[in-house]
Design a protein around this motif. Structure first.
Motif, PDB file in Angstrom:
ATOM      1  N   LEU A 163      -4.502  -4.520  -8.092  1.00 40.41           N
ATOM      2  CA  LEU A 163      -3.694  -3.642  -9.278  1.00 40.41           C
ATOM      3  C   LEU A 163      -2.151  -3.585  -8.472  1.00 40.41           C
ATOM      4  O   LEU A 163      -2.120  -3.852  -7.325  1.00 40.41           O
ATOM      5  CB  LEU A 163      -4.034  -2.161  -9.219  1.00 40.41           C
TER       6      LEU A 163
ATOM      7  N   ILE B 242       3.322   0.424  -7.988  1.00 41.97           N
ATOM      8  CA  ILE B 242       4.294   0.818  -8.845  1.00 41.97           C
ATOM      9  C   ILE B 242       5.263   1.989  -8.165  1.00 41.97           C
ATOM     10  O   ILE B 242       6.337   2.258  -8.503  1.00 41.97           O
ATOM     11  CB  ILE B 242       3.947   1.300 -10.122  1.00 41.97           C
ATOM     12  N   LYS B 243       4.907   2.419  -7.216  1.00 46.18           N
ATOM     13  CA  LYS B 243       5.641   3.693  -6.354  1.00 46.18           C
ATOM     14  C   LYS B 243       5.230   3.797  -5.011  1.00 46.18           C
ATOM     15  O   LYS B 243       3.826   3.960  -4.747  1.00 46.18           O
ATOM     16  CB  LYS B 243       5.373   4.795  -7.475  1.00 46.18           C
TER      17      LYS B 243
ATOM     18  N   ASP C 209      -2.367   8.335 -17.971  1.00 46.20           N
ATOM     19  CA  ASP C 209      -1.564   7.327 -18.259  1.00 46.20           C
ATOM     20  C   ASP C 209      -1.858   6.109 -17.562  1.00 46.20           C
ATOM     21  O   ASP C 209      -1.071   4.861 -17.612  1.00 46.20           O
ATOM     22  CB  ASP C 209       0.054   7.634 -18.305  1.00 46.20           C
ATOM     23  N   GLY C 210      -2.794   5.911 -16.756  1.00 46.05           N
ATOM     24  CA  GLY C 210      -3.233   4.855 -15.981  1.00 46.05           C
ATOM     25  C   GLY C 210      -2.666   4.827 -14.754  1.00 46.05           C
ATOM     26  O   GLY C 210      -3.369   4.030 -13.888  1.00 46.05           O
ATOM     27  N   ARG C 211      -1.945   5.696 -14.293  1.00 41.48           N
ATOM     28  CA  ARG C 211      -1.548   5.541 -13.011  1.00 41.48           C
ATOM     29  C   ARG C 211      -2.595   6.175 -11.924  1.00 41.48           C
ATOM     30  O   ARG C 211      -3.615   7.052 -12.308  1.00 41.48           O
ATOM     31  CB  ARG C 211      -0.254   6.694 -12.703  1.00 41.48           C
TER      32      ARG C 211
ATOM     33  N   LYS D  32      -6.455  -1.094 -18.440  1.00 38.64           N
ATOM     34  CA  LYS D  32      -6.962  -0.080 -19.715  1.00 38.64           C
ATOM     35  C   LYS D  32      -8.214   0.336 -19.346  1.00 38.64           C
ATOM     36  O   LYS D  32      -8.340   1.649 -19.766  1.00 38.64           O
ATOM     37  CB  LYS D  32      -7.062  -1.186 -20.922  1.00 38.64           C
TER      38      LYS D  32
ATOM     39  N   GLN E  62      -1.085   1.020 -10.853  1.00 38.65           N
ATOM     40  CA  GLN E  62      -1.521   1.030 -12.352  1.00 38.65           C
ATOM     41  C   GLN E  62      -2.716   0.421 -12.488  1.00 38.65           C
ATOM     42  O   GLN E  62      -3.189  -0.755 -12.064  1.00 38.65           O
ATOM     43  CB  GLN E  62      -0.374   0.287 -13.119  1.00 38.65           C
ATOM     44  N   GLN E  63      -3.617   1.222 -13.322  1.00 31.32           N
ATOM     45  CA  GLN E  63      -4.747   0.785 -13.300  1.00 31.32           C
ATOM     46  C   GLN E  63      -4.975   0.045 -14.851  1.00 31.32           C
ATOM     47  O   GLN E  63      -4.062  -0.010 -15.538  1.00 31.32           O
ATOM     48  CB  GLN E  63      -5.885   2.092 -13.714  1.00 31.32           C
TER      49      GLN E  63
ATOM     50  N   THR F 248       1.079   4.670  -5.532  1.00 34.54           N
ATOM     51  CA  THR F 248       0.670   4.735  -6.985  1.00 34.54           C
ATOM     52  C   THR F 248       0.521   3.075  -7.507  1.00 34.54           C
ATOM     53  O   THR F 248       1.448   2.474  -7.443  1.00 34.54           O
ATOM     54  CB  THR F 248       1.705   5.518  -7.819  1.00 34.54           C
TER      55      THR F 248
END
Ligand code: FAD
Ligand code: GLY
Length: 376
Positions: free
Chosen positions: A304, A307-308, A264-266, A240, A237-238, A235
């Motif tokens: 980017l 995050i996971k 939420d941008g993920r 905005k 994070q994109q 995952t």
């Protein structure tokens, strides 16, 4: 003796979904989860509701069940969100399948023609139409298939919502509690064996995901033929202004990868399909397999933050189709074997398996998916 309770083995989308419907119907339901909650495949899943793109190599009967479940998803979402008082991020932007190299386009065209022959609702797109739909895709995107009916949810939010809805309807969850076996007396399921003793129940639902076969024989029944199929997914994070807005499947130089953007941008990028038993180690090989095609198809991905890294075990049955409904053991029911589509199948599984427990009858919708098909 507490035989008026229904016992459920497993706290993923299957066990919780069936449990929620039963608790809502006024039944006493106790769900056993061997691990901490939120650790099964459900919380790793990409949440795509994509029977047409996903099930191309599967049996037609599975495609039929997937389409039926997809049809029910919007109402299921409404009911679940109302009962849980939270959103599951159902997004109805459709799904795009893009091909990049010349051989990839040939393969995509074959898939498209198969889909049309099967009567599926898909649209062929040129390279420029594909890039117009998702402008951040690489200029190599040469063709696409668009399915306007295949959507997505946030699978972890679905799992969380099911926990809340189940508990609000009076369901009881006992986590860190492993079921060792199902107890059968005179051809009838009467309870479960835990490490610390026996719990009796009026019906037992096996929804133990990839571990369902480890419950062993159930009376005259052989262990459920379910194996773990490892899936690794990462995952990012994109920003905005997101790079992509809808689920994209890609075929790039023969490699498959999918991207599922959440509100939420993920952005989830998946997934490997590995036959490695119960191994859940993240591997460099999987990183290479996913990241190279993903970055090539969507160059902006390189910038980017990751995050996971998730690893989950899909419950695959011997024919990769789900195992649902009543069994030849009285009061024993199955909700397992959902392989790559447990989130897609959630409405059908929750509604049809709970109905089977309440009535003792298996509906026509799930009749082809009984455990009996493996016992012959
Ligand atoms: P799980 O969610 O694994 O839950 C089973 C639970 O049972 C576990 O928590 C386990 O600890 C518990 N348990 C096991 N044995 C016992 C026992 N003896 N006693 C008590 N508890 C026990 N599906 C889709 O529809 N769309 C997708 O986009 C999608 N993407 C995926 C991506 C990846 C990387 C993976 C791995 C899967 C994906 N799936 C997807 C598939 C989907 O996640 C699964 O089909 C679904 O989550 C299976 O749900 P389950 O309830 O059967 O299993
Ligand atoms: N359904 C997507 C996966 O299993 O990876």
């Amino acid at each position: 003796m507490e035989r008026d309770r229904i016992l459920i083995v497993g706290g993923g989308v299957c066990g919780l979904g069936v449990g929620w419907k039963l608790a809502k119907a006024g039944k006493r339901v106790v769900l056993f989860e061997k691990a901490p909650l939120r650790t099964g495949a459900t919380w790793v899943s990409a949440g795509m509701l994509a029977p047409q793109m996903e099930l191309k190599d599967e049996e037609e009967t599975v495609l039929r069940l997937g389409r039926e479940s997809l049809r029910r998803w919007k109402n299921y979402r409404d009911e679940l969100e109302a009962d849980a008082d939270m959103s599951v991020d159902y997004r109805d932007d459709g799904t795009l399948f893009a091909a990049f190299g010349r051989d990839d386009v040939t393969q995509l065209r074959e898939l498209y023609e198969d889909q049309i022959r099967t009567g599926l609702e898909v649209e062929w797109m040129s390279g420029s139409q594909t890039r117009e739909m998702e402008p951040c895709l690489s200029r190599r995107a040469s063709a696409g298939i668009y399915s306007s009916i295949e959507h997505q949810v946030d699978a972890a939010a679905v799992g969380d919502a099911l926990i809340r809805a189940f508990q609000k309807c009076g369901g009881e969850i006992r986590d860190h509690t492993s079921v060792e076996s199902v107890l059968i007396e005179d051809g009838c399921a009467v309870g479960v064996q835990l490490e610390g003793g026996v719990e009796e129940g009026s019906a037992i639902v096996v929804a133990a995901g990839a571990w369902s076969g480890l419950l062993g024989e159930m009376g005259a029944l052989s262990p459920a033929p379910v194996r773990p199929v490892k899936g690794q997914i990462f995952t990012v994070q994109q920003p905005k202004e997101p790079l992509i807005r809808r689920v994209i499947w890609a075929l790039l130089d023969g490699e498959f990868v999918y991207l599922a953007p959440k509100s939420d941008g993920r952005l989830m990028v998946g997934a490997t399909v590995e036959e490695r038993g119960f191994d859940t180690q993240p591997t460099i090989g999987a990183a290479l397999k996913l990241l190279r095609p993903a970055c090539e198809m969507l160059p902006g991905l390189r910038e980017l933050p990751m995050i996971k890294w998730g690893v989950g075990l899909r419950p695959g049955s011997r024919d990769n189709a789900p195992i649902l409904g009543k069994t030849t053991v009285e009061r024993l029911f199955m909700a397992t074997g959902h392989y790559r589509n447990g989130i897609l199948f959630a409405p059908v599984t929750s509604e049809e398996v709970s109905a089977a427990v309440l009535t003792g009858e298996t509906s026509e919708t799930i009749a082809p998916y009984s455990l009996e098909r493996f016992q012959k």
